[in-house]
Write a protein that holds these residues in place. Sequence first.
Motif, PDB file in Angstrom:
ATOM      1  N   LYS A 246       0.828  -1.203   0.000  1.00 30.25           N
ATOM      2  CA  LYS A 246       0.000   0.000   0.000  1.00 30.25           C
ATOM      3  C   LYS A 246       0.866   1.258   0.000  1.00 30.25           C
ATOM      4  CE  LYS A 246      -3.834  -2.240   2.438  1.00 30.25           C
ATOM      5  NZ  LYS A 246      -4.704  -2.234   3.641  1.00 30.25           N
ATOM      6  N   SER A 247       1.992   1.175  -0.644  1.00 29.04           N
ATOM      7  CA  SER A 247       2.907   2.307  -0.684  1.00 29.04           C
ATOM      8  C   SER A 247       2.335   3.424  -1.552  1.00 29.04           C
ATOM      9  CB  SER A 247       4.264   1.856  -1.221  1.00 29.04           C
ATOM     10  OG  SER A 247       4.763   0.776  -0.457  1.00 29.04           O
ATOM     11  N   GLU A 248       2.860   4.647  -1.342  1.00 30.04           N
ATOM     12  CA  GLU A 248       2.379   5.818  -2.063  1.00 30.04           C
ATOM     13  C   GLU A 248       2.820   5.784  -3.526  1.00 30.04           C
ATOM     14  OE1 GLU A 248       0.426   8.182  -0.760  1.00 30.04           O
ATOM     15  OE2 GLU A 248       0.373   7.153   1.171  1.00 30.04           O
ATOM     16  N   THR A 249       2.054   6.467  -4.370  1.00 29.80           N
ATOM     17  CA  THR A 249       2.357   6.562  -5.796  1.00 29.80           C
ATOM     18  C   THR A 249       2.493   8.028  -6.191  1.00 29.80           C
ATOM     19  OG1 THR A 249       1.164   4.523  -6.298  1.00 29.80           O
ATOM     20  CG2 THR A 249       1.561   6.030  -8.127  1.00 29.80           C
ATOM     21  N   ILE A 250       3.565   8.366  -6.902  1.00 32.42           N
ATOM     22  CA  ILE A 250       3.764   9.720  -7.419  1.00 32.42           C
ATOM     23  C   ILE A 250       2.930   9.857  -8.690  1.00 32.42           C
ATOM     24  CG2 ILE A 250       5.460  11.382  -8.222  1.00 32.42           C
ATOM     25  CD1 ILE A 250       7.601   9.642  -6.785  1.00 32.42           C
ATOM     26  N   LEU A 251       2.005  10.812  -8.699  1.00 32.29           N
ATOM     27  CA  LEU A 251       1.118  11.014  -9.840  1.00 32.29           C
ATOM     28  C   LEU A 251       1.642  12.170 -10.685  1.00 32.29           C
ATOM     29  CD1 LEU A 251      -2.311  10.679  -8.005  1.00 32.29           C
ATOM     30  CD2 LEU A 251      -0.989   8.902  -9.171  1.00 32.29           C
ATOM     31  N   VAL A 252       1.917  11.916 -11.957  1.00 24.74           N
ATOM     32  CA  VAL A 252       2.488  12.914 -12.857  1.00 24.74           C
ATOM     33  C   VAL A 252       1.586  13.037 -14.082  1.00 24.74           C
ATOM     34  CG1 VAL A 252       4.514  13.618 -14.177  1.00 24.74           C
ATOM     35  CG2 VAL A 252       4.808  12.310 -12.057  1.00 24.74           C
ATOM     36  N   ASN A 253       1.066  14.247 -14.302  1.00 27.04           N
ATOM     37  CA  ASN A 253       0.173  14.436 -15.446  1.00 27.04           C
ATOM     38  C   ASN A 253       0.945  14.526 -16.756  1.00 27.04           C
ATOM     39  OD1 ASN A 253      -2.599  14.828 -16.334  1.00 27.04           O
ATOM     40  ND2 ASN A 253      -1.928  16.861 -16.972  1.00 27.04           N
ATOM     41  N   GLY A 254       2.203  14.934 -16.689  1.00 25.60           N
ATOM     42  CA  GLY A 254       3.006  15.042 -17.891  1.00 25.60           C
ATOM     43  C   GLY A 254       3.978  13.883 -18.013  1.00 25.60           C
ATOM     44  N   THR A 255       5.264  14.224 -18.231  1.00 23.82           N
ATOM     45  CA  THR A 255       6.304  13.221 -18.436  1.00 23.82           C
ATOM     46  C   THR A 255       7.154  13.088 -17.186  1.00 23.82           C
ATOM     47  OG1 THR A 255       6.399  13.692 -20.803  1.00 23.82           O
ATOM     48  CG2 THR A 255       8.307  12.589 -19.824  1.00 23.82           C
ATOM     49  N   ALA A 256       7.440  11.873 -16.809  1.00 26.12           N
ATOM     50  CA  ALA A 256       8.334  11.590 -15.690  1.00 26.12           C
ATOM     51  C   ALA A 256       9.670  11.136 -16.263  1.00 26.12           C
ATOM     52  CB  ALA A 256       7.760  10.525 -14.777  1.00 26.12           C
ATOM     53  N   SER A 257      10.699  11.987 -16.124  1.00 28.98           N
ATOM     54  CA  SER A 257      12.039  11.676 -16.624  1.00 28.98           C
ATOM     55  C   SER A 257      12.902  11.242 -15.453  1.00 28.98           C
ATOM     56  CB  SER A 257      12.650  12.902 -17.311  1.00 28.98           C
ATOM     57  OG  SER A 257      11.847  13.322 -18.396  1.00 28.98           O
ATOM     58  N   LEU A 258      13.381  10.006 -15.493  1.00 28.84           N
ATOM     59  CA  LEU A 258      14.115   9.447 -14.360  1.00 28.84           C
ATOM     60  C   LEU A 258      15.585   9.847 -14.376  1.00 28.84           C
ATOM     61  CD1 LEU A 258      12.506   5.899 -14.295  1.00 28.84           C
ATOM     62  CD2 LEU A 258      11.716   8.030 -13.246  1.00 28.84           C
ATOM     63  N   GLY A 259      16.183  10.035 -15.537  1.00 29.90           N
ATOM     64  CA  GLY A 259      17.496  10.645 -15.647  1.00 29.90           C
ATOM     65  C   GLY A 259      18.641   9.929 -14.959  1.00 29.90           C
ATOM     66  N   GLY A 260      18.537   8.631 -14.729  1.00 27.97           N
ATOM     67  CA  GLY A 260      19.615   7.907 -14.068  1.00 27.97           C
ATOM     68  C   GLY A 260      19.731   8.184 -12.591  1.00 27.97           C
TER      69      GLY A 260
END
Length: 764
Positions: A246-260
Amino acid sequence: MPVQHKYRPHHLALAIALTVGSVDFSLAQQISVEAPSAGTPEQLLAVLDAFINDPATLKTPINKAADGINRTFSDYDDLVTVSGRGSLTGLVDGGGGTNFLQLDTASGGTLGASRRFEGLELKRSTWTLNDSGDFNTGVLVRSKATLINDGTITGGALVQGALVNNNVIGGDVTVQSGGILTNPGNINGNVFINEKGAFSGKGRVANLNVNGRFSVDKLQGAPQVSGDLRMSKTAELTYEVDAGSKSETILVNGTASLGGATLNILAVPGDYPLFSQHTIIAANKIEGEFGKVINNLAFLTPKPEYEVKTVDLIFVRNDVTLESVAVSDNGREVGQSIIEEPKDIPHERVPADIAPAIAEAVNPPASTDTSAPAFTPTAETSSTVATLPATDTPVTASTPPTATNPVATVQKPSSPTNAAVAALLGSDKITASRAIEQLAGSNNANLAKATLISDRPISATMLSAMRQLDSASGFNNPGNRRNAPRLAAGSENNGRVWLQALGHGGTLDRDYDALKHTTQGLVLGADWGIDEEWRLGVMGGKSETRLDSRGLDGDLDSWHLGAYVLRQNGHMSLRLGATFSSHDGSTKRRVAFNGFSDRPEGHYDANTQQAFAETGYNLGRANVSIEPFASLGYQRYQRDGYTEKGGAAALKVQGQTQTNLNTTFGLRLAKLTTLDNGMQLTPRFSAGWKHTFGEVFTETRQRLVTGGRNYTVSGAPLDRDSLMLDAGLDLGLSAKHTVGVGLTGEAGSDGRSYGVMGQWRLVF
């Protein structure tokens, strides 16, 4: 009189300093001081300092509480500084011009209603902001300051210290190196987190740029990003997971760039299944991957799964063996014995493609009312995950999955049949080492040695009774018998009753968990002279032993019976004795780790037998005894098997038998002194070196009642060599009564014990 600046507030260098990457710097050249042309935080701060230090600025200090009540300042450019014992109460109006407020007190405080201030600088302490909307340019939080925003900041924020945003910040937020931002509220502009800065919270942000620390946990929640999430290689996402998926989720309406960026998994205590899945990010598009994954779990490995619109985290059992985390041989033994076979769990149907959606509040409709937050996050909207359509147009969380959404049949997370093993497998690396040592039950192997040590004072009381009765009968030179203690007391009777109270304690050394033992008891004995050389005696007693360690408590109730024989022939003494003891033992172990707790209780019966033979030769004369002695001892311990009552950590302990032989060589000294009142005082001292033959290690076979095989644990070994000391003082009160006290000690490489003994003797 100061000259009022002619440029508008939104053209000031202050505005440049508090907005990074979104302001045209050419406008900043209108100020009278030279401003750097670049937009780094360091350069922008230089521009800000130049503005504050401009001689044309009217500086107004407030260092008394009375000076800051319902103040309205001039129409010039005002720099209002609150310091010393100053405070602001009521409505504070900056007046005309460009106005800036500095808070610099040691005690901090609360800032209520304010009007017409372009900027706010916090230099130190903790301040709470309750205003409904001011500081069009923004606020600057210095490294020694903390701002708690319970109101509305119209502009942005530059954070070098700590910012707790519980409500609304209208502009961009920049968290510099070392700064901390906690964001349960709303940020309408961009959020920049520089390297070593920190961000957390469940509030709504426009764009989130992370170069430093970014934390998601159950307490602070996960942010809702209306725009894009961009993380760099220096960023670190600390993501808290729980055992219930039941961990939290980051909600992103656009693009999620992880970038290493680095993904640091922080697992909270719990019963983790051998397979579980968590959704870290749900976005319209996922770009890149994490460069490194850090995990604090010992036996579960996280594997990020990168989908088009989600980043999921899957935990699977790795190839790390249980015994590899143990720090002792006993821990490795129990690790190898544990059976990890999971119990059967039915299957369930879950969506094969978890498609995210952002709550409507993440993309709120345009509103003309800027005086209040457009959205107040709730527990429901902060973790909503639903289905997005094929286009990138965001939808509300209430949109149901389409009928074409594929579903798959997957197996539910599995876990071992033993709850203690399941908790162990879900432990972090530090907890796992402690947990496996607790499950081993090592101190069960120490019960034998602790019982044998608790029996030693019993045989010692018999020897003490024989030595003190006729130890000076070697004073017992037949030609000098008047100096023998018994005869010197004036008694020719051949019967005697003696009573000894004893206290005994010590420690069994272990690398992981030392076991302390204390014994208290009472022994009653009687002996009779058979002839001039032989005496025969019997004894009985009761003792109680308490065992105590970090992981085990125990009690031992014991009954003792014994017989002894003394032969005195000139300077030569021969002492023989044997005892039998019956023990009723109980133990209670403490096992607690990673949310698992158990208190297994054991009950067992045991018995011990002891026998000894000692010979000594008195080299002393008159009232001085110097007796070298040598002894041979035998001990046997036998304990029945038993099964602990308890939960998943309960053990089935097999029976145990142990025997050993030992020899002791030493010297005993005593001197009898007759006092003026007719009493006899006899100080005594002895020292000996004890050597134990054969196997000195104590071992016990046992296993977990559920899900385990037999394994062997080793206890503290018997001391191969040890030093024994005995010192005492006897006082003959009359011809029939004698009292005495003695101190004993034994020290070896794997244990040490000590005791005190009090004795009363009656001749009849």
